[in-house]
Design a protein around this motif. Structure first.
Motif, short mmCIF file in Angstrom:
data_model
loop_
_atom_site.label_atom_id
_atom_site.label_comp_id
_atom_site.label_asym_id
_atom_site.label_seq_id
_atom_site.Cartn_x
_atom_site.Cartn_y
_atom_site.Cartn_z
N GLU A 124 -18.41 8.22 19.44
CA GLU A 124 -17.13 7.52 19.35
C GLU A 124 -15.98 8.51 19.23
OE1 GLU A 124 -16.61 4.14 19.42
OE2 GLU A 124 -18.73 4.00 19.92
N PRO A 125 -14.80 8.14 19.75
CA PRO A 125 -13.61 8.98 19.52
C PRO A 125 -13.27 9.01 18.04
CG PRO A 125 -13.20 7.34 21.23
CD PRO A 125 -14.52 7.01 20.61
N PHE A 126 -12.72 10.11 17.60
CA PHE A 126 -12.33 10.24 16.20
C PHE A 126 -11.01 9.54 15.97
CE2 PHE A 126 -9.94 12.60 12.92
CZ PHE A 126 -10.78 12.39 11.83
N SER A 127 -10.92 8.79 14.87
CA SER A 127 -9.65 8.20 14.47
C SER A 127 -9.41 8.60 13.02
CB SER A 127 -9.66 6.69 14.63
OG SER A 127 -10.68 6.12 13.85
N GLU A 128 -8.18 8.90 12.72
CA GLU A 128 -7.81 9.36 11.37
C GLU A 128 -8.18 8.29 10.34
OE1 GLU A 128 -6.40 12.21 10.19
OE2 GLU A 128 -6.48 13.09 12.17
N PRO A 129 -8.76 8.70 9.21
CA PRO A 129 -9.03 7.73 8.15
C PRO A 129 -7.72 7.22 7.55
CG PRO A 129 -9.57 9.95 7.42
CD PRO A 129 -9.19 10.04 8.87
N ALA A 130 -7.78 6.02 7.01
CA ALA A 130 -6.60 5.44 6.38
C ALA A 130 -6.20 6.29 5.18
CB ALA A 130 -6.89 4.02 5.94
N PRO A 131 -4.89 6.45 4.96
CA PRO A 131 -4.47 7.25 3.80
C PRO A 131 -4.89 6.56 2.50
CG PRO A 131 -2.59 6.21 4.85
CD PRO A 131 -3.78 5.92 5.71
N GLN A 132 -5.22 7.39 1.53
CA GLN A 132 -5.61 6.84 0.24
C GLN A 132 -4.37 6.68 -0.63
OE1 GLN A 132 -8.53 9.45 -1.39
NE2 GLN A 132 -10.11 8.76 -0.02
N THR A 133 -4.32 5.56 -1.33
CA THR A 133 -3.21 5.29 -2.23
C THR A 133 -3.65 5.55 -3.65
OG1 THR A 133 -2.43 3.56 -0.75
CG2 THR A 133 -1.57 3.54 -2.99
N LYS A 134 -2.86 6.34 -4.37
CA LYS A 134 -3.16 6.60 -5.77
C LYS A 134 -2.22 5.74 -6.61
CE LYS A 134 -4.91 11.25 -5.35
NZ LYS A 134 -4.83 12.62 -5.81
N ILE A 135 -2.82 4.97 -7.48
CA ILE A 135 -2.02 4.14 -8.38
C ILE A 135 -2.02 4.81 -9.74
CG2 ILE A 135 -1.82 1.89 -9.47
CD1 ILE A 135 -3.28 0.76 -6.98
N LEU A 136 -0.85 5.20 -10.17
CA LEU A 136 -0.71 5.89 -11.45
C LEU A 136 -0.27 4.90 -12.52
CD1 LEU A 136 1.18 9.04 -10.15
CD2 LEU A 136 -1.25 8.82 -10.62
N PRO A 137 -0.76 5.07 -13.75
CA PRO A 137 -0.34 4.16 -14.82
C PRO A 137 1.15 4.32 -15.10
CG PRO A 137 -1.63 5.98 -15.71
CD PRO A 137 -1.66 6.10 -14.21
N GLN A 138 1.77 3.21 -15.41
CA GLN A 138 3.19 3.25 -15.73
C GLN A 138 3.37 3.36 -17.23
OE1 GLN A 138 4.90 -0.27 -14.08
NE2 GLN A 138 4.84 0.51 -11.99
N LYS A 139 4.51 3.91 -17.62
CA LYS A 139 4.84 3.97 -19.04
C LYS A 139 5.22 2.56 -19.52
CE LYS A 139 6.62 8.63 -19.62
NZ LYS A 139 7.77 9.42 -20.04
N ALA A 140 4.91 2.32 -20.76
CA ALA A 140 5.34 1.05 -21.37
C ALA A 140 6.87 1.02 -21.42
CB ALA A 140 4.75 0.93 -22.77
N PRO A 141 7.45 -0.17 -21.40
CA PRO A 141 8.91 -0.26 -21.51
C PRO A 141 9.41 0.45 -22.77
CG PRO A 141 7.97 -2.40 -20.96
CD PRO A 141 6.83 -1.48 -21.26
N LEU A 142 10.64 0.96 -22.69
CA LEU A 142 11.23 1.73 -23.78
C LEU A 142 11.20 0.96 -25.10
CD1 LEU A 142 12.67 4.26 -24.76
CD2 LEU A 142 14.83 3.21 -24.05
N GLY A 143 11.50 -0.33 -25.07
CA GLY A 143 11.50 -1.14 -26.29
C GLY A 143 10.13 -1.16 -26.96
#
Length: 111
Positions: free
Chosen positions: A81-100
């Motif tokens: 088969e012809p080569f096709s680029e793999p889908a980009p990986q998404t990194k989900i980083l934890p968010q900081k809690a709200p300032l309050g």
């Protein structure tokens, strides 16, 4: 003869040789998950055409510095088969809690 190496050491430009010892092309890219050490396959540019073919990891017989040997004959590589680029990986980083919430936790002694 040198010792075999890990798939993680394969570099762009390495020779790809068939089971019948015919140079079929050069490595263009290596696909896999380095974190989990899962080798998926290779993108191989054929020396006969401009096409880049996908070589599944299951078809790799041996890896030595500068050369990857396949389990299939040279004639079989044209049917890949012809080569096709793999889908980009998404990194989900934890968010900081709200300032309050952070101030409230700090005031209550929870850090």
């Amino acid at each position: 003869m040198t010792d075999p190496v890990s798939w993680l050491q394969i570099e762009k430009g390495w020779n790809v040789v068939s089971a019948d010892v015919v140079l079929v092309g050069k490595v263009v890219a290596v696909t896999g998950d380095e974190h989990d050490d899962i080798f998926d396959g290779l993108a191989v540019k054929s020396k006969q055409s401009a096409h880049v073919r996908y070589e599944p990891g299951e078809q790799v017989a041996a890896i030595f510095p500068g050369e990857v040997t396949l389990k299939i004959a040279a004639a079989e590589t044209d049917t890949l088969e012809p080569f096709s680029e793999p889908a980009p990986q998404t990194k989900i980083l934890p968010q900081k809690a709200p300032l309050g919430n952070r101030i409230s936790s700090w005031l209550r002694g929870k850090r």
